[in-house]
Motif scaffolding. Structure first.
Motif, mmCIF file in Angstrom:
data_model
loop_
_atom_site.group_PDB
_atom_site.id
_atom_site.type_symbol
_atom_site.label_atom_id
_atom_site.label_comp_id
_atom_site.label_asym_id
_atom_site.label_seq_id
_atom_site.Cartn_x
_atom_site.Cartn_y
_atom_site.Cartn_z
ATOM 1 N N ALA A 146 0.832 -1.210 0.000
ATOM 2 C CA ALA A 146 0.000 0.000 0.000
ATOM 3 C C ALA A 146 0.859 1.250 0.000
ATOM 4 O O ALA A 146 0.526 2.246 -0.657
ATOM 5 C CB ALA A 146 -0.927 -0.012 1.216
ATOM 6 N N SER A 151 -0.974 6.495 -3.556
ATOM 7 C CA SER A 151 -2.118 7.263 -4.023
ATOM 8 C C SER A 151 -3.033 7.527 -2.827
ATOM 9 O O SER A 151 -2.805 7.015 -1.731
ATOM 10 C CB SER A 151 -2.881 6.511 -5.110
ATOM 11 O OG SER A 151 -3.406 5.293 -4.605
ATOM 12 N N GLU A 153 -6.081 6.505 -2.368
ATOM 13 C CA GLU A 153 -6.746 5.260 -1.963
ATOM 14 C C GLU A 153 -5.782 4.320 -1.250
ATOM 15 O O GLU A 153 -6.144 3.683 -0.251
ATOM 16 C CB GLU A 153 -7.346 4.561 -3.191
ATOM 17 C CG GLU A 153 -8.482 5.304 -3.860
ATOM 18 C CD GLU A 153 -8.000 6.462 -4.727
ATOM 19 O OE1 GLU A 153 -6.761 6.562 -4.944
ATOM 20 O OE2 GLU A 153 -8.844 7.260 -5.170
ATOM 21 N N SER A 154 -4.540 4.225 -1.751
ATOM 22 C CA SER A 154 -3.592 3.293 -1.137
ATOM 23 C C SER A 154 -3.144 3.783 0.241
ATOM 24 O O SER A 154 -2.957 2.979 1.161
ATOM 25 C CB SER A 154 -2.377 3.104 -2.045
ATOM 26 O OG SER A 154 -1.622 4.293 -2.133
ATOM 27 N N SER A 157 -5.843 2.920 2.600
ATOM 28 C CA SER A 157 -5.764 1.500 2.964
ATOM 29 C C SER A 157 -4.563 1.231 3.863
ATOM 30 O O SER A 157 -4.630 0.388 4.762
ATOM 31 C CB SER A 157 -5.688 0.641 1.705
ATOM 32 O OG SER A 157 -4.500 0.904 0.971
ATOM 33 N N SER A 256 -6.528 -1.310 -4.163
ATOM 34 C CA SER A 256 -5.611 -0.240 -4.561
ATOM 35 C C SER A 256 -4.533 -0.764 -5.496
ATOM 36 O O SER A 256 -4.160 -0.090 -6.470
ATOM 37 C CB SER A 256 -4.965 0.387 -3.323
ATOM 38 O OG SER A 256 -5.930 0.925 -2.451
ATOM 39 N N SER A 260 -4.017 0.347 -9.529
ATOM 40 C CA SER A 260 -2.766 0.969 -9.967
ATOM 41 C C SER A 260 -1.955 0.079 -10.894
ATOM 42 O O SER A 260 -0.830 0.440 -11.262
ATOM 43 C CB SER A 260 -1.919 1.340 -8.739
ATOM 44 O OG SER A 260 -2.622 2.242 -7.908
#
Length: 372
Positions: A146, A151, A153-154, A157, A256, A260
């Protein structure tokens, strides 16, 4: 003279030096969190120190390191990737720089190795804290994956995975400590109904780490069913069984990664999760389905303590009340331990009913980081 001094100072900021500085820093961070291939110290340290110290090393010491690593990766990546620094980067490239450093390769390689090492080597362990050490290494693979993507989103997470895994890992070690306390009334026996000296020889420093072998958990469900169920819920969360909190954390990281384009790493993470489930389920099998080797210590079993219940806080003037007998089965765990285990287990179990607070917290922290 001044120009020479400025030239020598500017040379310190060449990408050659920055690159190797970041490489050394990344190695140091990965060593501190015991991510592969710098994990070799972790299983031995986990197993050799008292369990209460292992709890601190496995949970609290890693949180601050990961937060600092998150900020370092994020801000250095944005610096090299920002449009405002494009001219500076081009100038570095023209000055025969060796390479431009990227966190992606280092963290992705460590994530891949952590997933493989944690899943495969955990299958060979028979000591419970060494097993938890390799479990931690496996979960570090998800956390580093992650962090690699970097990003919104990552990072969300990443923060959520770090929060839920810290609570789950804390619950696992507290339960391990509590199981050890509860077994002080029991002794292990072999087929001849005598104390198993072979196991005793394998357990150094039993007072500080009463539970050291996985075999010591054998048949514990028949001694304390509630504590056994709590440990099983915690282990299932490690595996990623829905609807526990660990499932949603792994699902967010995998989502995620797929968004990606890290399809191969997502497949490796799924495969290693299945492999690591084998040693978690082996512990659950011994707890619930194997026959217990414990009997109540005969010395304690035959002891009956008497206590008087007084009706006055002034002991000198107290009048004796009713007399009660205390036997081995009247000794219970402290309320502080049972309360902490109950709260943590319910958070893991009932996350699906209260997800908004956790997810909102992770989302807000990720947005704050990216907007700075």
């Amino acid at each position: 003279m001044v120009d020479n001094i400025l030239t020598s100072i500017n040379s310190l900021y060449d990408s050659y030096y920055i690159n190797f500085s970041l490489v050394i820093m990344s190695v140091g961070f990965l060593f501190k969190v015991s991510a592969a291939p710098f994990h070799f110290w972790s299983p031995d340290v986990y197993d050799a120190i008292p369990t209460i110290v292992t709890t601190f090393v496995a949970v609290f010491a890693k949180i601050s390191i990961f937060i600092l690593l998150l900020e370092l990766v994020h801000y250095t990546t944005n610096f090299f990737a920002s449009q405002a620094q494009a001219d500076l980067v081009n100038e570095m490239e023209e000055n025969n720089s060796l390479f431009n450093y990227s966190w992606t390769f280092t963290l992705l390689l460590s994530s891949f190795l952590s997933l493989i090492v944690g899943a495969v080597l955990g299958l060979t362990q028979f000591r419970i804290k060494r097993l938890f050490a390799y479990s931690t290494i496996s979960h570090l693979g998800f956390i580093l994956l992650a962090l690699t993507i970097n990003s919104v989103e990552s990072i969300q997470s990443f923060i959520f995975y770090l929060m839920q895994y810290s609570l789950t890992n804390l619950n696992a070690f507290i339960i391990l400590l509590t199981v050890g306390y509860s077994l002080y009334l029991y002794v292990e026996k072999n087929e001849k109904n005598v104390k198993n000296t072979q196991i005793e020889r394998q357990m150094v420093d039993k007072n500080n780490s009463p539970i050291q072998l996985i075999s010591q958990m054998k048949g514990y469900f028949y001694i304390n069913p509630v504590l056994s169920i709590s440990l099983a819920i915690t282990l299932f969360s490690f595996v990623g069984v829905p609807p526990l909190a660990g499932f949603f954390a792994k699902q967010m990281v995998l989502s995620s990664a797929l968004d990606s384009g890290y399809i191969f790493m997502a497949l490796v993470a799924i495969l290693t999760s299945v492999i690591s489930a084998c040693y978690y389920l082996a512990v659950v099998k011994q707890i619930f389905f194997d026959k217990s080797d414990y009997i109540i210590n005969p010395v304690i079993e035959n002891i009956s303590l008497k206590a008087n219940i007084v009706r006055n806080t002034e002991i000198e003037q107290a009048e004796p009340g009713s007399v009660i007998n205390i036997k081995a089965n009247n000794i219970t765990l402290s309320s502080s331990l049972t309360s902490v285990i109950s709260i943590l287990t319910l958070i893991i179990l009932l996350f699906i009913f209260i997800p908004q607070e956790w997810l909102s917290m992770a989302n807000i922290l990720a947005l704050i980081l990216f907007n700075c």
